[in-house]
Design a protein around this motif. Structure first.
Motif, PDB file in Angstrom:
ATOM      1  N   PHE A   1       0.798  -1.020  -0.220  1.00  0.00           N
ATOM      2  CA  PHE A   1      -0.020  -0.116   0.121  1.00  0.00           C
ATOM      3  C   PHE A   1       0.888   1.633   0.001  1.00  0.00           C
ATOM      4  CE2 PHE A   1      -3.301   2.893   1.226  1.00  0.00           C
ATOM      5  CZ  PHE A   1      -4.664   2.654   0.579  1.00  0.00           C
ATOM      6  N   THR A   2       1.678   0.988   0.566  1.00  0.00           N
ATOM      7  CA  THR A   2       2.667   2.443   0.927  1.00  0.00           C
ATOM      8  C   THR A   2       4.025   2.633  -0.831  1.00  0.00           C
ATOM      9  OG1 THR A   2       3.460   2.243   3.201  1.00  0.00           O
ATOM     10  CG2 THR A   2       5.137   3.448   1.957  1.00  0.00           C
ATOM     11  N   ALA A   3       3.853   1.292  -0.958  1.00  0.00           N
ATOM     12  CA  ALA A   3       4.624   1.444  -2.453  1.00  0.00           C
ATOM     13  C   ALA A   3       3.929   1.898  -2.962  1.00  0.00           C
ATOM     14  CB  ALA A   3       5.482   0.649  -2.600  1.00  0.00           C
ATOM     15  N   ALA A   4       2.976   1.177  -3.533  1.00  0.00           N
ATOM     16  CA  ALA A   4       1.660   2.000  -4.597  1.00  0.00           C
ATOM     17  C   ALA A   4       1.291   3.195  -4.090  1.00  0.00           C
ATOM     18  CB  ALA A   4       0.200   1.157  -4.049  1.00  0.00           C
ATOM     19  N   SER A   5       1.197   3.123  -2.930  1.00  0.00           N
ATOM     20  CA  SER A   5       0.091   4.715  -3.104  1.00  0.00           C
ATOM     21  C   SER A   5       1.703   5.768  -3.855  1.00  0.00           C
ATOM     22  CB  SER A   5       0.542   5.393  -1.457  1.00  0.00           C
ATOM     23  OG  SER A   5      -1.124   4.791  -1.371  1.00  0.00           O
ATOM     24  N   ALA A   6       3.205   5.563  -3.601  1.00  0.00           N
ATOM     25  CA  ALA A   6       3.833   6.615  -4.198  1.00  0.00           C
ATOM     26  C   ALA A   6       4.079   5.995  -5.566  1.00  0.00           C
ATOM     27  CB  ALA A   6       5.464   5.861  -3.603  1.00  0.00           C
ATOM     28  N   TYR A   7       3.568   4.567  -6.378  1.00  0.00           N
ATOM     29  CA  TYR A   7       3.540   4.498  -7.433  1.00  0.00           C
ATOM     30  C   TYR A   7       2.432   5.113  -8.343  1.00  0.00           C
ATOM     31  CZ  TYR A   7       3.943   1.698 -12.145  1.00  0.00           C
ATOM     32  OH  TYR A   7       3.772   0.858 -13.451  1.00  0.00           O
ATOM     33  N   MET A   8       1.146   5.603  -8.044  1.00  0.00           N
ATOM     34  CA  MET A   8       0.285   6.478  -8.292  1.00  0.00           C
ATOM     35  C   MET A   8       0.493   8.028  -8.393  1.00  0.00           C
ATOM     36  SD  MET A   8      -2.714   6.562  -9.624  1.00  0.00           S
ATOM     37  CE  MET A   8      -2.315   4.719  -8.847  1.00  0.00           C
ATOM     38  N   ALA A   9       1.451   8.827  -7.880  1.00  0.00           N
ATOM     39  CA  ALA A   9       1.828   9.791  -7.218  1.00  0.00           C
ATOM     40  C   ALA A   9       2.549  10.335  -8.051  1.00  0.00           C
ATOM     41  CB  ALA A   9       2.777  10.162  -6.056  1.00  0.00           C
ATOM     42  N   ASP A  10       3.536   9.000  -8.770  1.00  0.00           N
ATOM     43  CA  ASP A  10       4.533   9.050  -9.830  1.00  0.00           C
ATOM     44  C   ASP A  10       3.922   9.460 -11.501  1.00  0.00           C
ATOM     45  OD1 ASP A  10       6.845   8.672  -8.261  1.00  0.00           O
ATOM     46  OD2 ASP A  10       7.443   6.738  -8.608  1.00  0.00           O
ATOM     47  N   ILE A  11       3.123   8.123 -11.659  1.00  0.00           N
ATOM     48  CA  ILE A  11       2.664   8.023 -12.740  1.00  0.00           C
ATOM     49  C   ILE A  11       1.505   9.127 -12.857  1.00  0.00           C
ATOM     50  CG2 ILE A  11       2.816   6.004 -13.368  1.00  0.00           C
ATOM     51  CD1 ILE A  11       0.839   4.731 -12.243  1.00  0.00           C
ATOM     52  N   SER A  12       0.725  10.387 -11.752  1.00  0.00           N
ATOM     53  CA  SER A  12      -0.312  10.828 -11.710  1.00  0.00           C
ATOM     54  C   SER A  12       0.160  12.277 -11.832  1.00  0.00           C
ATOM     55  CB  SER A  12      -1.166  10.787 -10.692  1.00  0.00           C
ATOM     56  OG  SER A  12      -1.871   9.518 -10.700  1.00  0.00           O
ATOM     57  N   GLU A  13      -1.136  12.898 -13.032  1.00  0.00           N
ATOM     58  CA  GLU A  13      -0.808  14.393 -12.316  1.00  0.00           C
ATOM     59  C   GLU A  13      -0.544  15.611 -11.385  1.00  0.00           C
ATOM     60  OE1 GLU A  13       0.834  15.979 -14.531  1.00  0.00           O
ATOM     61  OE2 GLU A  13       1.404  15.160 -16.069  1.00  0.00           O
ATOM     62  N   ALA A  14      -0.739  16.773 -10.805  1.00  0.00           N
ATOM     63  CA  ALA A  14      -1.432  16.930  -9.404  1.00  0.00           C
ATOM     64  C   ALA A  14      -3.054  17.042  -9.370  1.00  0.00           C
ATOM     65  CB  ALA A  14      -0.344  17.668  -9.138  1.00  0.00           C
ATOM     66  N   GLU A  15      -3.270  17.668 -10.697  1.00  0.00           N
ATOM     67  CA  GLU A  15      -5.005  16.934 -10.428  1.00  0.00           C
ATOM     68  C   GLU A  15      -5.245  16.095 -10.550  1.00  0.00           C
ATOM     69  OE1 GLU A  15      -3.569  18.226 -14.694  1.00  0.00           O
ATOM     70  OE2 GLU A  15      -3.073  18.887 -12.851  1.00  0.00           O
ATOM     71  N   ASP A  16      -4.227  14.956 -10.839  1.00  0.00           N
ATOM     72  CA  ASP A  16      -5.318  13.711 -10.828  1.00  0.00           C
ATOM     73  C   ASP A  16      -5.163  12.370  -9.953  1.00  0.00           C
ATOM     74  OD1 ASP A  16      -6.829  14.480 -13.570  1.00  0.00           O
ATOM     75  OD2 ASP A  16      -4.933  13.753 -14.637  1.00  0.00           O
ATOM     76  N   ARG A  17      -4.374  13.299  -8.313  1.00  0.00           N
ATOM     77  CA  ARG A  17      -3.973  12.513  -7.631  1.00  0.00           C
ATOM     78  C   ARG A  17      -5.318  11.415  -6.667  1.00  0.00           C
ATOM     79  NH1 ARG A  17       2.111  14.217  -6.282  1.00  0.00           N
ATOM     80  NH2 ARG A  17       3.001  13.733  -8.369  1.00  0.00           N
TER      81      ARG A  17
ATOM     82  N   ALA B   1     -16.797   8.685  -7.372  1.00  0.00           N
ATOM     83  CA  ALA B   1     -16.934   9.774  -6.656  1.00  0.00           C
ATOM     84  C   ALA B   1     -16.495  10.959  -6.776  1.00  0.00           C
ATOM     85  CB  ALA B   1     -18.583   9.728  -6.200  1.00  0.00           C
ATOM     86  N   ILE B   2     -15.244  10.787  -6.116  1.00  0.00           N
ATOM     87  CA  ILE B   2     -14.188  10.775  -5.252  1.00  0.00           C
ATOM     88  C   ILE B   2     -13.298  12.490  -6.702  1.00  0.00           C
ATOM     89  CG2 ILE B   2     -11.480  11.555  -4.796  1.00  0.00           C
ATOM     90  CD1 ILE B   2     -12.622   9.046  -2.840  1.00  0.00           C
ATOM     91  N   GLN B   3     -13.105  11.505  -8.130  1.00  0.00           N
ATOM     92  CA  GLN B   3     -12.862  12.492  -8.902  1.00  0.00           C
ATOM     93  C   GLN B   3     -13.128  13.820  -9.934  1.00  0.00           C
ATOM     94  OE1 GLN B   3      -9.567  12.859  -9.717  1.00  0.00           O
ATOM     95  NE2 GLN B   3      -8.982  12.521 -12.082  1.00  0.00           N
ATOM     96  N   PRO B   4     -15.283  13.692  -9.381  1.00  0.00           N
ATOM     97  CA  PRO B   4     -15.764  14.433 -10.304  1.00  0.00           C
ATOM     98  C   PRO B   4     -15.809  15.482  -9.074  1.00  0.00           C
ATOM     99  CG  PRO B   4     -16.881  12.484 -10.350  1.00  0.00           C
ATOM    100  CD  PRO B   4     -15.551  11.897 -10.266  1.00  0.00           C
ATOM    101  N   ILE B   5     -16.093  14.658  -8.205  1.00  0.00           N
ATOM    102  CA  ILE B   5     -16.718  15.992  -6.332  1.00  0.00           C
ATOM    103  C   ILE B   5     -15.406  16.830  -6.553  1.00  0.00           C
ATOM    104  CG2 ILE B   5     -17.147  16.116  -4.298  1.00  0.00           C
ATOM    105  CD1 ILE B   5     -18.435  13.226  -4.762  1.00  0.00           C
ATOM    106  N   SER B   6     -14.348  16.292  -6.764  1.00  0.00           N
ATOM    107  CA  SER B   6     -13.547  17.031  -6.084  1.00  0.00           C
ATOM    108  C   SER B   6     -12.552  18.265  -6.847  1.00  0.00           C
ATOM    109  CB  SER B   6     -11.161  16.195  -5.718  1.00  0.00           C
ATOM    110  OG  SER B   6     -10.987  15.415  -7.623  1.00  0.00           O
ATOM    111  N   ARG B   7     -12.655  17.470  -8.366  1.00  0.00           N
ATOM    112  CA  ARG B   7     -12.206  19.079  -9.840  1.00  0.00           C
ATOM    113  C   ARG B   7     -13.818  19.857  -9.392  1.00  0.00           C
ATOM    114  NH1 ARG B   7     -11.263  15.275 -14.936  1.00  0.00           N
ATOM    115  NH2 ARG B   7      -9.272  14.768 -14.376  1.00  0.00           N
ATOM    116  N   ARG B   8     -14.878  19.463  -9.187  1.00  0.00           N
ATOM    117  CA  ARG B   8     -15.951  20.770  -9.474  1.00  0.00           C
ATOM    118  C   ARG B   8     -15.662  21.039  -7.729  1.00  0.00           C
ATOM    119  NH1 ARG B   8     -20.259  21.629 -11.788  1.00  0.00           N
ATOM    120  NH2 ARG B   8     -21.646  22.997  -9.834  1.00  0.00           N
TER     121      ARG B   8
END
Length: 429
Positions: free
Chosen positions: A133-149, A288-295
């Motif tokens: 879970f720790t490494a997966a979270s860091a992996y997701m941060a690596d491959i995501s743009e800040a606004e998509d994390r 739900a998280i992506q559309p809500i956080s973008r709005r």
């Protein structure tokens, strides 16, 4: 024919070229799903296995089971910062694969364990190895743009929720074949996931973003102090993580014993409630998280979610009848939007060479809360039962305490993110 011009695999697993985001993200979600399933599949049978190995009656089994949970949390506390720092130095891929292989070996040990000390050794190994879970979270941060994390972290939470639902259900089914069968299934899931990743998972951390390993940062306290000195705002952030962990790791174990005592629920009632909780959390986290956080923005989304969760806690405590207990569920599940957006806010505050250390340090703080929370909240409930056996309102005392902790965390989160959205200053040091 265009498909002949496209390689089957977009990136060699050993390459330092950043992976294609959708394919890499899909593997991370599957990894978390299988890891949580593997952990959950053993839960229905572990108390029976302890008893069969000489754990004694209900009281002795409960104490041993509690000791296992504490040992697991201690090992996670010690290991997660190390795994985070190693992933910043050597990459996310080797840490994720080592975690999966380690868990597979652990479940094999537990499947073959002839005595309780061998089971104890297995729980120590699983606590130390559970770093995906720790490494997966860091992996997701690596491959995501800040606004998509936030959306990416939300899908990780969703995969974990789905694994929590499917794991115990699968464990209950295979346990009817043999009491140790769930451990074999867990081993197969973990090792199959590791082999799959060995051939498919590419590295996400660029060579330019790798940081040297500093021995003083490998212990949980040293790594956290380093990050707070470098980014002072993280002090408020980590306080929220600790209070959040204390609240929910204290409340979650209560659902079964609380609903059984206060409402007379049977295992089937509890199973339906927990399955509904997991399914709704999966839906909210995944879609739900992506559309809500973008709005609304990540800060507002976080604060709204924490407010909804606080409302759910007070409703749980006040619910004198079981149908009222159910009314808190929508608030709780909608409030789960706060976790991934909070993680995204924190992740965006540190550099790409510090994502692993950040995830490890915060995971360590969550583990500290996990050591103290279950026994604290179950003791509060026991005290309430002893003084108010008439099943009055004060049986909800653990939920009222959790509400207070949640409100304090909400206030600190609002203060710590008051400058969110402004251009951050440079890190100290």
């Amino acid at each position: 024919m265009s498909f002949l011009k496209t390689p089957f695999r977009t990136t060699d697993p050993r390459s330092d070229v950043p992976p294609r985001r959708s394919a890499a993200a899909a593997f991370i979600y599957i990894t978390i799903l299988l890891d949580m399933m593997a952990m959950g599949v053993t839960l229905p049978v572990l108390p029976r296995l302890i008893q069969s190995l000489g754990g004694g009656g209900a009281e002795g089994v409960a104490r041993t089971f509690g000791l296992f949970a504490t040992v697991f949390a201690v090992m996670q506390f010690l290991a997660q910062p190390v795994q985070g720092a190693l992933s910043d130095r050597f990459g996310r891929r080797p840490v994720i694969l080592a975690s999966n292989f380690g868990l597979g070996v652990d479940y094999l040990v537990m499947a073959l364990a002839p005595t309780i000390p061998w089971l104890f050794l297995g729980r120590m190994i699983s606590g130390a190895a559970a770093g995906s879970f720790t490494a997966a979270s860091a992996y997701m941060a690596d491959i995501s743009e800040a606004e998509d994390r936030a959306g990416g972290f939300g899908k990780i939470f969703g995969a974990a929720s789905l694994g929590i639902i499917l794991g115990p259900a699968l464990g209950g089914l295979v346990a009817s074949v043999d009491m140790r069968a769930p451990f074999w299934v867990a081993a197969i899931l973990s090792l199959a996931n590791a082999l799959y990743g060995l051939f498919v998972l590419p590295e996400s951390l660029k060579p330019a973003n790798r940081a040297p390993v500093v021995l003083s940062q490998l212990n949980p306290v040293g790594g956290l102090i380093y990050l707070i000195r470098r980014y002072p705002v993280l002090l408020g952030m980590v306080t929220v993580v600790f209070l959040y962990g204390l609240t929910w790791q204290g409340v979650n174990p209560l659902f079964t014993i609380y609903s059984t005592y206060r409402y007379g629920w049977k295992p089937a009632n509890i199973g339906v409630f927990l399955a509904t909780l997991g399914a709704l959390n999966f839906a909210v986290s995944t879609w739900a998280i992506q559309p809500i956080s973008r709005r609304l923005g990540e800060r507002t989304t976080t604060l709204v979610g924490m407010t909804l969760q606080s409302i759910s806690l007070i409703l749980f405590g006040l619910a004198g009848q079981s149908w009222l207990f159910w009314t808190a569920l929508p608030f709780l599940c909608l409030g789960s939007i706060s976790g991934p957006t909070w993680q995204a806010i924190v992740s965006n505050m540190v550099g790409p060479d510090e994502q692993g250390r950040l995830a490890g340090a915060f995971g360590g703080m969550f583990s500290i809360a996990g050591m103290a929370a279950p026994i604290t909240f179950t003791s509060l409930f026991a005290l309430a039962v002893g003084r108010h056996s008439d099943k009055g309102m004060w049986l909800g005392a653990p939920f009222f305490v959790a509400t207070a902790l949640s409100v304090v965390a909400l206030g600190i989160a609002a203060w710590a993110t008051r400058n969110e959205g402004r251009t951050p200053g440079p890190p100290l040091g």
